[in-house]
Design an enzyme around this catalytic site. Structure first.
Site, PDB file in Angstrom:
ATOM      1  N   LYS A 166       0.857  -1.188   0.000  1.00  0.00           N
ATOM      2  CA  LYS A 166       0.000   0.000   0.000  1.00  0.00           C
ATOM      3  C   LYS A 166       0.897   1.244   0.000  1.00  0.00           C
ATOM      4  CE  LYS A 166      -2.827   3.019   2.623  1.00  0.00           C
ATOM      5  NZ  LYS A 166      -3.591   3.362   3.803  1.00  0.00           N
TER       6      LYS A 166
ATOM      7  N   GLY B 233      -7.992   8.848  10.349  1.00  0.00           N
ATOM      8  CA  GLY B 233      -8.171   8.932  11.801  1.00  0.00           C
ATOM      9  C   GLY B 233      -9.266   9.874  12.250  1.00  0.00           C
TER      10      GLY B 233
ATOM     11  N   ASN C 230      -8.789   1.524  10.009  1.00  0.00           N
ATOM     12  CA  ASN C 230      -8.014   1.211  11.210  1.00  0.00           C
ATOM     13  C   ASN C 230      -8.637   1.849  12.458  1.00  0.00           C
ATOM     14  OD1 ASN C 230      -4.424   1.273  11.936  1.00  0.00           O
ATOM     15  ND2 ASN C 230      -6.106   0.699  13.217  1.00  0.00           N
TER      16      ASN C 230
HETATM   17  C1  LIG Z   1      -4.224   1.472   8.215  1.00  0.00           C
HETATM   18  C2  LIG Z   1      -3.902   2.416   7.161  1.00  0.00           C
HETATM   19  O1  LIG Z   1      -3.424   2.070   6.123  1.00  0.00           O
HETATM   20  C3  LIG Z   1      -4.199   3.856   7.450  1.00  0.00           C
HETATM   21  O2  LIG Z   1      -3.173   4.645   6.981  1.00  0.00           O
HETATM   22  C4  LIG Z   1      -5.497   4.149   6.817  1.00  0.00           C
HETATM   23  O3  LIG Z   1      -5.432   5.187   5.983  1.00  0.00           O
HETATM   24  C5  LIG Z   1      -6.625   4.084   7.762  1.00  0.00           C
HETATM   25  O4  LIG Z   1      -7.281   5.276   8.071  1.00  0.00           O
HETATM   26  P1  LIG Z   1      -8.328   5.284   9.294  1.00  0.00           P
HETATM   27  O5  LIG Z   1      -7.494   5.067  10.517  1.00  0.00           O
HETATM   28  O6  LIG Z   1      -9.002   6.608   9.241  1.00  0.00           O
HETATM   29  O7  LIG Z   1      -9.269   4.142   9.072  1.00  0.00           O
END
Ligand SMILES: CC(=O)[C@@H](O)[C@H](O)COP(=O)(O)O
Length: 263
Positions: free
Chosen positions: A101, A162, A210
């Site tokens: 990724k 986040g 996440n």
């Molecule tokens: C886990 C990952 O790859 C993060 O960089 C992703 O962009 C998730 O974002 P959130 O934490 O807002 O779900």
């Protein structure tokens, strides 16, 4: 496998991809991953120990061997050079691993994608044989450029990483979905299960998240809720929603042959 998600020629049963950061400890990470049903899990190469620091606990020791496809990511990278270097390191650490990724950030406050650096890194990585799932803005022009470069999945943000603000611009996502020939997965900003369901109802092939899970009061339960949200949204998308009838009602039962005299 029924209705698999296909990424870089490989089939997956789950359309929910999850991150491994922000949990209390590796035991909670492992439990949440299990509850989510995810098969692909991201690991931030610059932040998570996968053996780079032999004296520290290793995430891989906490996860069942061979169960997950690891998706090394470039969280914390602000330039194309940094991102490319990080993924070359991941390839060495993880035995010639190709699926990655790419995430190049513009600034530490918004964590918004830096699209020109992302394009530059994507070109190099694709030339070097990586299968690149790419985090980007919800700009359809940039999404098309990334697909033309050869990225194997386009991952526009729902909202800031986040933030948990959910899908801010379903219209732009729709434009990206209409033009893309590779899978489109919403990545970042999902807050709760209905956000994941909406992404899937729009026609996204999957959702990556996440914080919504790791930051919930009960991460294990939220992981399960997200699993159901993604499944429900996918089912609704495949079922095809009823046409919207704006500004007038429509009775649920037939109006012909009504019993008129009730004495
Ligand atoms: C886990 C990952 O790859 C993060 O960089 C992703 O962009 C998730 O974002 P959130 O934490 O807002 O779900």
């Amino acid at each position: 496998m029924q209705d698999p998600l296909i990424i870089a020629g490989r089939e997956y049963g789950s359309r929910l991809l999850v991150g491994t950061g922000k949990y209390r400890d590796f035991a909670q990470t492992a439990e949440a991953l299990d509850a989510s049903g995810a098969e692909i899990v991201t690991v931030a190469i610059r932040r998570v120990n996968l053996g780079q620091n032999p004296d520290e606990p290793n995430l891989l020791d906490a996860l069942p061997k061979g169960r997950y496809t690891l998706l090394p990511n470039t969280a914390g990278c602000y330039t194309a050079d940094d991102a490319v270097r990080t993924l070359r390191l991941a390839r060495e650490l993880l035995d010639d691993h190709r699926l990655v990724k790419l995430e190049v950030l513009g600034d530490p406050t918004s964590l918004f994608p830096h699209v020109t650096e992302t394009l530059k890194a994507a070109e190099t990585l694709v030339k070097e044989g990586f299968d690149v799932m790419v985090y980007t803005s919800d700009d359809p022009i940039v999404a098309r450029q990334l697909e033309d470069i050869g990225c194997c999945a386009i991952m526009p943000l729902a909202s800031l990483i986040g933030s948990g603000m959910g899908i801010l611009n379903p219209w732009n996502l729709q434009l990206i979905l209409e033009q893309s020939k590779v899978p489109v997965l919403v990545d970042a900003g999902v807050g709760t299960a209905s956000d994941a369901a909406i992404a899937m109802e729009l026609g996204c092939q999957g959702v990556l998240m996440n914080t919504a899970i790791a930051g919930a009061q009960d991460p294990i339960r939220m992981a399960h809720a997200m699993r159901l949200g993604v499944q429900a949204g996918r089912e609704a998308y495949l079922a095809g929603r009823m046409p919207k009838k704006l500004y007038h009602g429509s009775p649920s039962s037939p109006s012909a042959g009504l019993i008129t005299s009730c004495k």
